[in-house]
Design an enzyme around this catalytic site. Structure first.
Site, PDB file in Angstrom:
ATOM      1  N   LEU A 373       0.816  -1.210   0.000  1.00  0.00           N
ATOM      2  CA  LEU A 373       0.000   0.000   0.000  1.00  0.00           C
ATOM      3  C   LEU A 373       0.850   1.260   0.000  1.00  0.00           C
ATOM      4  CD1 LEU A 373      -2.678  -1.068   2.653  1.00  0.00           C
ATOM      5  CD2 LEU A 373      -2.879  -1.168   0.169  1.00  0.00           C
ATOM      6  N   GLY A 376       7.598   4.149   3.746  1.00  0.00           N
ATOM      7  CA  GLY A 376       8.119   5.386   4.315  1.00  0.00           C
ATOM      8  C   GLY A 376       9.290   5.087   5.215  1.00  0.00           C
ATOM      9  N   ASP A 487       2.091  14.020  15.351  1.00  0.00           N
ATOM     10  CA  ASP A 487       2.447  14.065  13.925  1.00  0.00           C
ATOM     11  C   ASP A 487       1.178  14.099  13.067  1.00  0.00           C
ATOM     12  OD1 ASP A 487       3.954  14.122  11.630  1.00  0.00           O
ATOM     13  OD2 ASP A 487       4.520  12.010  11.682  1.00  0.00           O
TER      14      ASP A 487
END
Length: 620
Positions: A373, A376, A487
């Protein structure tokens, strides 16, 4: 004849089929006001409030032979049930009644069955079909053909006189029965398939007795029909007999005004409606209705309550409950813009808090890993199957986070549950790299979704605002739980199959080993979302999350543009420290930009809370 003061157990508007006691009469369905007392089922024309009701018929409960659901396809009507009963001449008749909803039908069946359980005339069989055109649809037999289907409930055959219930057994602890608290009975709102030993499967509309509710999100229950016991998610049930309306697909709970409008505009059906909690008055409900009158729009009506406790939208139609009120307005606009029509998209079952009542460690052999998917700094994210459940699996790179601390915190994070948070199901921690297993959302990252749909979304500020408010709702829950995200950004929110937006990766940044970690945008530590106190002192709080939320709103209303453009991090830090903020996006309404500016107040104490932000957009 029942007296005027006879006890009323339950009453409601339902439709009944004419019984055709004479062969030449026409068959039709008419709305009637039904009243159930301990001895009779009576139906009237007129309405309850006028006091000018005319009795149209009654059934003495002592004469009931069977009470069962009907194969509704025969009548092309939903939620039909039947009362088979004997006349004074011992002829058998059948009264067919259509309830507003499946839950209403089950409630009436339950009430009547308890009242007729000791009838001597009860039958062990019934006709599941209907008597139409001189024959039963189920077995094609004539009027006097023996019933063909076994009854679905237990009949009490005993020697008690009719109308005298069997004495209650003495409680096992020897206390009088009135000193034993009544068990808590709940009804399943959704189907749930148990996957772990000790858990219990649920089927919608089945009843369960609650045995333990020490855990907030998982209750131990017993199926009242099968006797099976186990744990099941508490957000999949509602208490029997409560006025709670969450059982209905048209109830959207705490959805905002904007969310309701987006949902209904997508359906584009005249009269399509939802009911939601009022955002200005606690305990009050709002009806939102789509209409094409003048132009396509959604109108909102407060559901009012009179001094007698009756609900109404206009003075000429009042009802005891909201479902009854909705049912009446499905047949009669009664002063609102259109006759109500339920939404075609049914509600999806919510995520459970974890996979089971005591499971957060997942065996990787149970996972079937599918397509990638994304990826990172933390690692690769893949679509996966955990038994029959779709999940997302974040495969963490070794050395990127303080794993032992995170694993301990994960036990707590699985218990966080909200409709706008990505649900954490558990972790695979007995191997390296560790896996984090979460809810799967079909359309992936909000950031990429915004960029892919830019042409469509830029012209629809209502949809964009709805996205922001969904994120705000999830963050308001985290704020209440004293949980800091650290975040928050569009890249860390996900989009589901019905355009629901959910906040993900909450709290994950706390366990990053290197404070200078790389965000998905390619820059070091996400400075462009950081509040001044974070940039200067690394001081994180819910108020620093609010600052980041303002930046996320800017991302949404620019459909995924990079905040501050190509400015370098040092330039952004200098700009923020001197009190300069992002400019108003081109298509952003002024009141929305005003909220962004409040989120970017240099003094953290003067920033609004997430709940306060929600209220800014909830003026109805």
């Amino acid at each position: 004849m029942a007296g005027k003061n006879e006890e009323v157990l339950v009453e409601a508007f339902m439709t009944k089929r004419s019984q055709n006691k004479r062969t030449f009469t026409h068959t039709n369905w008419k709305e009637r006001w039904f009243v159930l007392s301990p001895k009779n089922l009576i139906y009237y024309d007129g309405d309850k409030q006028s006091g000018r009701r005319k009795e149209r018929g009654r059934v003495e409960l002592i004469r009931v032979v069977a009470v069962e659901s009907v194969d509704t396809a025969v009548f092309q009507r939903d939620f039909v049930f039947q009362l088979c009963y004997l006349s004074e001449d011992d002829d058998q008749y059948v009264l067919y009644i259509a309830a507003p909803t499946a839950q209403d039908r089950e409630q009436w069946l339950d009430y009547i069955r308890k009242l007729v359980a000791d009838n001597d005339c009860l039958s062990d069989k019934y006709h599941q079909g209907a008597f139409i055109k001189s024959q039963w649809s189920c077995c094609k037999g004539g009027k006097n053909t023996i019933a063909c289907t076994d009854v679905t409930w237990t009949i009490n055959h005993n020697n008690n006189p009719p109308g005298h219930p069997t004495p209650s057994p003495t409680p096992p602890n020897g206390l009088p029965s009135d000193m034993n608290p009544a068990p808590k009975i709940v009804v399943a709102l959704y189907d749930y398939n148990a996957t772990e030993r000790g858990d219990l499967s649920l089927r919608k509309n089945e009843e369960f007795e609650v045995l333990e509710q020490d855990q907030e999100h998982w209750w131990k229950m017993r199926n009242r029909q099968t006797g099976m016991e186990g744990f099941a998610p508490s957000n999949y049930v509602r208490e029997l007999g409560t006025p709670d309306i969450q059982q209905y697909d048209w109830y959207l709970g705490d959805a905002t005004r904007q969310r309701a409008e987006v949902f209904l505009m997508q359906q584009e059906r005249e009269g399509c409606f939802v009911v939601r909690n009022s955002t200005t008055n606690s305990g009050v409900y709002t009806l939102s209705v789509y209409t094409k009158q003048s132009h396509p729009q959604v109108k909102h009506y407060h559901i009012k309550k009179d001094p007698e406790g009756n609900y109404y939208l206009s003075q000429n139609i009042k009802c005891k409950t909201i479902p009854e009120l909705i049912y009446r307005h499905q047949h009669n606009p009664g002063g609102i813009c259109a006759r109500l029509r339920p939404p075609t998209l049914g509600r999806t079952a919510p995520a459970t808090a974890g996979l089971s009542h005591d499971k957060w460690e997942i065996d990787p052999s149970e996972l079937n890993l599918l397509e990638e998917l994304g990826s990172g700094q933390f690692g690769v994210v893949r679509h996966g199957k955990l038994k029959s459940l779709d999940v997302a699996v974040k495969m963490m790179k070794e050395g990127t986070m303080s794993e032992d601390e995170f694993i301990e915190e994960a036990k707590v994070m699985t218990k966080l549950r909200h409709g706008n948070l990505v649900q954490l199901y558990g972790v695979c921690s007995r191997q390296r790299p560790i896996y984090i297993v979460t809810e799967y959302l079909r359309y992936g990252s909000l950031l990429q979704y915004l960029r892919n749909k830019e042409r469509i979304l830029l012209n629809n500020t209502d949809v964009l605002l709805d996205m922001c408010l969904q994120v705000c709702s999830g963050m308001a829950y985290l704020e209440k739980q004293k949980f800091i995200h650290r975040d928050l950004a569009a890249r860390n929110c996900l989009v589901g199959a019905h355009n629901e937006i959910k906040v993900g990766d909450f709290g994950l940044a706390r366990y990053v080993v290197d404070d200078e970690y790389t965000g998905s945008g390619g820059a070091k530590f996400p400075i462009k979302w950081a509040a001044p106190e974070v940039l200067n002192f690394m001081r994180f709080s819910s108020k620093s999350d609010v600052w980041a939320f303002g930046v996320l709103m800017w991302e949404v209303f620019t459909c995924g543009k990079m905040p501050y453009g190509r400015m370098k991090n040092a330039e952004v830090v200098d700009m923020v420290q001197h009190g300069r903020v992002l400019e108003k996006p081109r298509f952003c309404p002024s009141d929305v930009y005003n909220v962004m500016q409040q989120c970017w107040n240099a003094n953290a104490e003067n920033r609004p809370s997430f709940n306060e932000i929600l209220r800014m957009f909830q003026d109805e």
